[in-house]
Design a protein around this motif. Structure first.
Motif, PDB file in Angstrom:
ATOM      1  N   GLU A  89     -36.107 -48.348  45.297  1.00 41.51           N
ATOM      2  CA  GLU A  89     -37.494 -49.338  45.021  1.00 41.51           C
ATOM      3  C   GLU A  89     -37.353 -50.020  46.343  1.00 41.51           C
ATOM      4  O   GLU A  89     -36.342 -50.622  46.918  1.00 41.51           O
ATOM      5  CB  GLU A  89     -37.140 -50.481  43.912  1.00 41.51           C
ATOM      6  CG  GLU A  89     -37.742 -49.933  42.466  1.00 41.51           C
ATOM      7  CD  GLU A  89     -39.306 -49.804  42.481  1.00 41.51           C
ATOM      8  OE1 GLU A  89     -39.785 -50.640  42.541  1.00 41.51           O
ATOM      9  OE2 GLU A  89     -39.841 -48.670  42.328  1.00 41.51           O
ATOM     10  N   PRO A  90     -38.637 -50.397  47.099  1.00 37.31           N
ATOM     11  CA  PRO A  90     -38.752 -51.236  48.123  1.00 37.31           C
ATOM     12  C   PRO A  90     -38.548 -52.711  47.888  1.00 37.31           C
ATOM     13  O   PRO A  90     -38.675 -53.104  46.603  1.00 37.31           O
ATOM     14  CB  PRO A  90     -40.064 -50.759  48.446  1.00 37.31           C
ATOM     15  CG  PRO A  90     -40.859 -50.564  47.558  1.00 37.31           C
ATOM     16  CD  PRO A  90     -39.903 -49.612  46.506  1.00 37.31           C
ATOM     17  N   SER A  92     -39.562 -56.425  48.289  1.00 39.02           N
ATOM     18  CA  SER A  92     -40.859 -57.188  48.914  1.00 39.02           C
ATOM     19  C   SER A  92     -40.180 -58.373  49.989  1.00 39.02           C
ATOM     20  O   SER A  92     -39.250 -58.419  50.307  1.00 39.02           O
ATOM     21  CB  SER A  92     -41.277 -58.102  47.560  1.00 39.02           C
ATOM     22  OG  SER A  92     -40.429 -58.966  47.163  1.00 39.02           O
ATOM     23  N   THR A  98     -39.856 -54.635  43.919  1.00 33.78           N
ATOM     24  CA  THR A  98     -41.249 -54.759  43.674  1.00 33.78           C
ATOM     25  C   THR A  98     -41.825 -54.631  42.095  1.00 33.78           C
ATOM     26  O   THR A  98     -42.413 -55.012  41.678  1.00 33.78           O
ATOM     27  CB  THR A  98     -41.959 -53.793  44.405  1.00 33.78           C
ATOM     28  OG1 THR A  98     -41.427 -52.442  44.335  1.00 33.78           O
ATOM     29  CG2 THR A  98     -42.217 -54.125  45.816  1.00 33.78           C
ATOM     30  N   THR A 260     -40.847 -41.809  46.533  1.00 35.71           N
ATOM     31  CA  THR A 260     -41.333 -42.638  47.524  1.00 35.71           C
ATOM     32  C   THR A 260     -41.343 -44.063  47.800  1.00 35.71           C
ATOM     33  O   THR A 260     -41.666 -44.795  48.632  1.00 35.71           O
ATOM     34  CB  THR A 260     -42.757 -42.134  47.947  1.00 35.71           C
ATOM     35  OG1 THR A 260     -43.757 -42.461  46.921  1.00 35.71           O
ATOM     36  CG2 THR A 260     -42.760 -40.691  48.150  1.00 35.71           C
ATOM     37  N   GLY A 261     -40.891 -44.796  46.496  1.00 39.78           N
ATOM     38  CA  GLY A 261     -40.834 -46.009  46.367  1.00 39.78           C
ATOM     39  C   GLY A 261     -42.185 -46.713  46.165  1.00 39.78           C
ATOM     40  O   GLY A 261     -42.284 -48.008  46.363  1.00 39.78           O
ATOM     41  N   ARG A 262     -43.316 -45.991  45.841  1.00 38.95           N
ATOM     42  CA  ARG A 262     -44.622 -46.595  45.641  1.00 38.95           C
ATOM     43  C   ARG A 262     -44.527 -47.224  44.407  1.00 38.95           C
ATOM     44  O   ARG A 262     -43.839 -46.840  43.468  1.00 38.95           O
ATOM     45  CB  ARG A 262     -45.595 -45.311  45.889  1.00 38.95           C
ATOM     46  CG  ARG A 262     -45.896 -44.827  47.186  1.00 38.95           C
ATOM     47  CD  ARG A 262     -47.079 -44.115  47.227  1.00 38.95           C
ATOM     48  NE  ARG A 262     -46.922 -42.769  46.806  1.00 38.95           N
ATOM     49  CZ  ARG A 262     -47.828 -42.569  45.564  1.00 38.95           C
ATOM     50  NH1 ARG A 262     -48.477 -43.367  45.041  1.00 38.95           N
ATOM     51  NH2 ARG A 262     -47.618 -41.395  44.996  1.00 38.95           N
TER      52      ARG A 262
END
Length: 262
Positions: A89-90, A92, A98, A260-262
């Motif tokens: 997970e990216p 924020s 996120t 992709t962590g989208r």
């Protein structure tokens, strides 16, 4: 869900009598039977194995990297799936992930539900291929599988090490690959029988379609699934009304989001 070449066309770690007793491990006699094709069972142990196998393979297809440990569990462990998802997970601008843990768990649950249905459909179709092949006096031996796989490895991968890397990246065992190859070789034997039946029905594209539907109907009637495990190939299956605007994503889309962590 996109599948590699071997999954597109049906079987080996076990065959008739033991066919689905469990690839990748031994199944206990008390294991829950989730479906039967004729008198041949599919156990929850086997279904869990192939659900996890599909998740690992498709994750690699989406991201060209191994699935994080815990993403595909046997049996499903959503806490482990959430933990694995968090590693991708990216973060924020506020320094927080996120998605919340609750959102990640929901995604894990949806993913498991969808992939499990696909895996069960695949296992049922494998048993159909065994039964259909037996009806026309065809079979595939372990020697046939070894010979085909040996040629395929030499042609596509050149070396055993390169092929071993292919399997490792997808989290598959050689027993999984044997199962897939045997399934496909059995399936390839069925096309001539279908064309023969179509000719008896008058020939042409329409007759071929009638022969196909006739075969599917016959084997669906032989396939019984436990409540909670009913998929399109099971006797008594009723399609749910199509949802508008809020349909669930496909497994491939979910795995790509995770990868992709989208």
């Amino acid at each position: 869900m996109s599948k590699p070449m071997f999954l597109g066309v049906i079987v080996a770690c076990v065959l008739v009598g033991g066919l689905l007793a469990g690839c990748g491990g031994a199944s206990g006699s008390s294991d829950l039977v989730v479906a039967k094709v004729g008198n041949t069972p599919i156990t929850e142990f086997t279904l869990n194995h192939w659900t996890a196998t599909f998740v690992r393979g498709d994750f690699y297809s989406a991201n060209s990297s191994k699935a994080p440990v815990g993403l595909a569990t046997d049996p499903p462990d959503y806490a482990a799936c959430v933990k694995a998802s968090k590693t991708l997970e990216p973060i924020s601008s506020s320094g927080k992930p996120t998605r919340s843990a609750a959102q990640l768990e929901h995604r894990c649950q949806v993913l498991y539900k969808l992939v499990r249905a696909e895996a069960l459909s695949y296992l049922i179709s494998s048993l159909w291929a065994v039964g259909m092949s037996a009806e026309i006096g065809k079979h595939v031996s372990d020697q046939d599988v070894q010979r085909y796989l040996g040629g395929y490895i030499k042609r596509e991968y050149k070396t055993q090490q390169a092929f071993a890397t292919y399997l490792a990246n997808r989290g598959w065992s050689i027993a999984d690959m044997h199962y897939i190859v045997k399934r496909n070789l059995l399936s390839q034997q069925l096309a001539p029988a279908l064309r023969h039946r179509a000719a008896a029905l008058g020939g042409g594209e329409r007759a071929y379609g009638e022969a196909y539907i006739e075969s599917i109907s016959k084997w669906t009637h032989k396939t019984r699934c436990r409540a909670g495990y009913v998929v399109a190939r099971c006797k008594g299956y009723k399609a749910e009304p199509a949802k508008t605007g809020s349909g669930e994503a496909s497994p491939a889309v979910i795995l790509e989001e995770i990868a992709t962590g989208r």
